[in-house]
Scaffold this active site. Structure first.
Site, PDB file in Angstrom:
ATOM      1  N   PHE A   1       0.696  -1.818  -0.515  1.00 46.12           N
ATOM      2  CA  PHE A   1      -0.026  -0.062   0.295  1.00 46.12           C
ATOM      3  C   PHE A   1       0.735   1.654   0.072  1.00 46.12           C
ATOM      4  O   PHE A   1       1.609   0.894   1.103  1.00 46.12           O
ATOM      5  CB  PHE A   1      -1.011  -0.176   1.529  1.00 46.12           C
ATOM      6  CG  PHE A   1      -1.539  -0.801   1.143  1.00 46.12           C
ATOM      7  CD1 PHE A   1      -2.478  -1.247   0.866  1.00 46.12           C
ATOM      8  CD2 PHE A   1      -1.565  -2.278   1.517  1.00 46.12           C
ATOM      9  CE1 PHE A   1      -3.785  -2.043   1.195  1.00 46.12           C
ATOM     10  CE2 PHE A   1      -2.509  -3.074   2.506  1.00 46.12           C
ATOM     11  CZ  PHE A   1      -3.492  -2.938   1.843  1.00 46.12           C
ATOM     12  N   ASP A   2       0.395   2.313  -0.886  1.00 45.34           N
ATOM     13  CA  ASP A   2       0.806   3.740  -0.889  1.00 45.34           C
ATOM     14  C   ASP A   2       0.155   4.371   1.168  1.00 45.34           C
ATOM     15  O   ASP A   2      -1.034   3.603   1.148  1.00 45.34           O
ATOM     16  CB  ASP A   2       0.642   4.858  -1.641  1.00 45.34           C
ATOM     17  CG  ASP A   2       1.035   5.493  -2.114  1.00 45.34           C
ATOM     18  OD1 ASP A   2       1.882   6.134  -1.223  1.00 45.34           O
ATOM     19  OD2 ASP A   2       0.147   6.551  -1.865  1.00 45.34           O
ATOM     20  N   GLY A   3       0.749   4.750   0.689  1.00 48.67           N
ATOM     21  CA  GLY A   3       0.342   5.947   2.251  1.00 48.67           C
ATOM     22  C   GLY A   3      -0.808   6.783   2.214  1.00 48.67           C
ATOM     23  O   GLY A   3      -2.148   6.587   1.991  1.00 48.67           O
TER      24      GLY A   3
ATOM     25  N   PHE B   1      -1.159  -0.462  -4.671  1.00 48.82           N
ATOM     26  CA  PHE B   1      -2.083   0.003  -4.369  1.00 48.82           C
ATOM     27  C   PHE B   1      -1.431   1.272  -4.260  1.00 48.82           C
ATOM     28  O   PHE B   1      -0.009   1.583  -3.537  1.00 48.82           O
ATOM     29  CB  PHE B   1      -2.725   0.034  -3.326  1.00 48.82           C
ATOM     30  CG  PHE B   1      -3.912  -1.402  -3.891  1.00 48.82           C
ATOM     31  CD1 PHE B   1      -5.036  -1.072  -4.761  1.00 48.82           C
ATOM     32  CD2 PHE B   1      -3.880  -2.353  -3.141  1.00 48.82           C
ATOM     33  CE1 PHE B   1      -4.955  -2.221  -4.667  1.00 48.82           C
ATOM     34  CE2 PHE B   1      -4.506  -3.446  -3.078  1.00 48.82           C
ATOM     35  CZ  PHE B   1      -5.640  -3.934  -4.207  1.00 48.82           C
TER      36      PHE B   1
ATOM     37  N   ASP C   1      -2.256   6.438  -5.906  1.00 52.13           N
ATOM     38  CA  ASP C   1      -2.040   7.412  -6.818  1.00 52.13           C
ATOM     39  C   ASP C   1      -1.479   7.490  -7.135  1.00 52.13           C
ATOM     40  O   ASP C   1      -2.378   9.010  -7.660  1.00 52.13           O
ATOM     41  CB  ASP C   1      -2.837   8.275  -4.580  1.00 52.13           C
ATOM     42  CG  ASP C   1      -2.167   9.020  -4.572  1.00 52.13           C
ATOM     43  OD1 ASP C   1      -2.509  10.054  -4.212  1.00 52.13           O
ATOM     44  OD2 ASP C   1      -0.705   8.216  -4.011  1.00 52.13           O
TER      45      ASP C   1
END
Length: 312
Positions: free
Chosen positions: A178-180, A291, A293
């Protein structure tokens, strides 16, 4: 809520309890490589596409971007049931498709060919197939169509856009990165960064250090994953989770770690990249899905053969 036009229950696999399971919906173009067929659909229309699919119904489709992720989820189910045959907190995979049931036979046959444990195939005639996600208790939706993903996010379902790519075969356990900000966490700090630059964002983080960050669009999915992971000791877990964030560890890492602690979400490894490219670290981790954004980060992941999903 009305049922999809046609839901095919896969009687070859054990049906899960959607109120207990981690339900993941994938579109056909996310799990299989249907780029040639999609091109035919755009150029020649629905009828020609349907004819092609029916003529090739016994020819398995090649794996798509989300294929390895779904396979790894199946491995997790096997390990959970080995540990406790009565366990109901399992992955439950359903395929959502705008195909007609007739042209969808190739999808079903392809899943059977690869031994994929997919519980339901939903063939939806509605323009917006995401109408049915909530009624199936979906916790994560993966699609190759941006409109689908935006509609799902608006409906409050964790969702991401997969880009078709050649992906390398990866081994168990299931590895999710995961990105933060704007993925696990809200985009509050990103907004400050856009308005006030890096120095402003660092000052904001220092001032807010004791205050947990807001929820991002994939927090609910990550929490469900964490719940499954807690059934095992760390060294025996069939799930490994990672945080790979552009934040710098010295100035902006503390709040991220404190937020995860506040949520009770254990992450196996965290990498604070301080703006450095994520591709090299992702190449080391070899996740089943990443994942983020940021489209530049997705591109970097694709360049090293990592299956990626963009959270718009």
């Amino acid at each position: 809520m009305a049922e999809p036009e046609s839901t095919v229950i896969n009687t070859h696999v054990k049906q899960k309890d959607p109120s207990e399971a981690l339900v993941i919906a994938v579109t056909t173009r996310a799990i299989f490589n249907l780029e040639e067929e999609h091109k035919l659909y755009l150029e020649k229309g629905k009828e020609e596409y349907a004819r092609h699919q029916q003529a090739n119904q016994d020819k398995p489709l090649p794996p798509g971007t989300a294929f390895a992720f779904i396979q790894a989820a199946q491995y997790v189910n096997e390990k959970i049931l080995e540990s406790n045959p009565a366990e109901k907190n399992l992955f439950d995979i359903l395929v959502l498709s705008n195909n007609s049931p007739e042209s969808g036979i190739r999808i079903i046959n392809s899943a059977k060919h690869y031994g994929l444990e997919i519980s339901k195939f939903c063939f939806v005639s509605d323009e917006d197939s995401t109408l049915y996600l909530k009624s199936h208790g979906v916790k994560l939706f993966l699609s190759a169509d941006r409109t689908d993903v935006c509609n799902a996010l608006r409906r409050g379902v964790s969702s991401a856009l997969v880009f078709q790519q050649e992906v390398q075969a990866t081994s168990a356990p299931l590895r999710v990165v995961f990105d933060g900000d704007a993925v696990l966490f809200s985009d509050e700090t990103d907004q400050v960064f856009r308005e006030q630059g890096l120095e402003g964002a660092v000052q904001y983080e220092r001032a807010m250090e004791a205050v947990p960050m807001g929820e991002g669009p994939l927090k609910a999915f990550a929490m469900h994953l964490g719940k499954m992971r807690k059934k095992f000791s760390q060294d025996k877990s069939p799930i490994r989770t990672y945080l790979v964030t552009a934040r710098g560890g010295r100035d902006m890492g503390v709040r991220a770690i404190k937020t995860l602690q506040e949520w009770g979400l254990a992450i196996d490894e965290a990498f604070f990249m301080d703006g450095a490219p994520k591709g090299p670290i992702l190449a080391q981790i070899q996740p089943h899905i990443f994942f983020d954004d940021g489209l530049h980060n997705i591109q970097g992941a694709q360049n090293v053969g990592v299956p990626s999903a963009w959270v718009p």
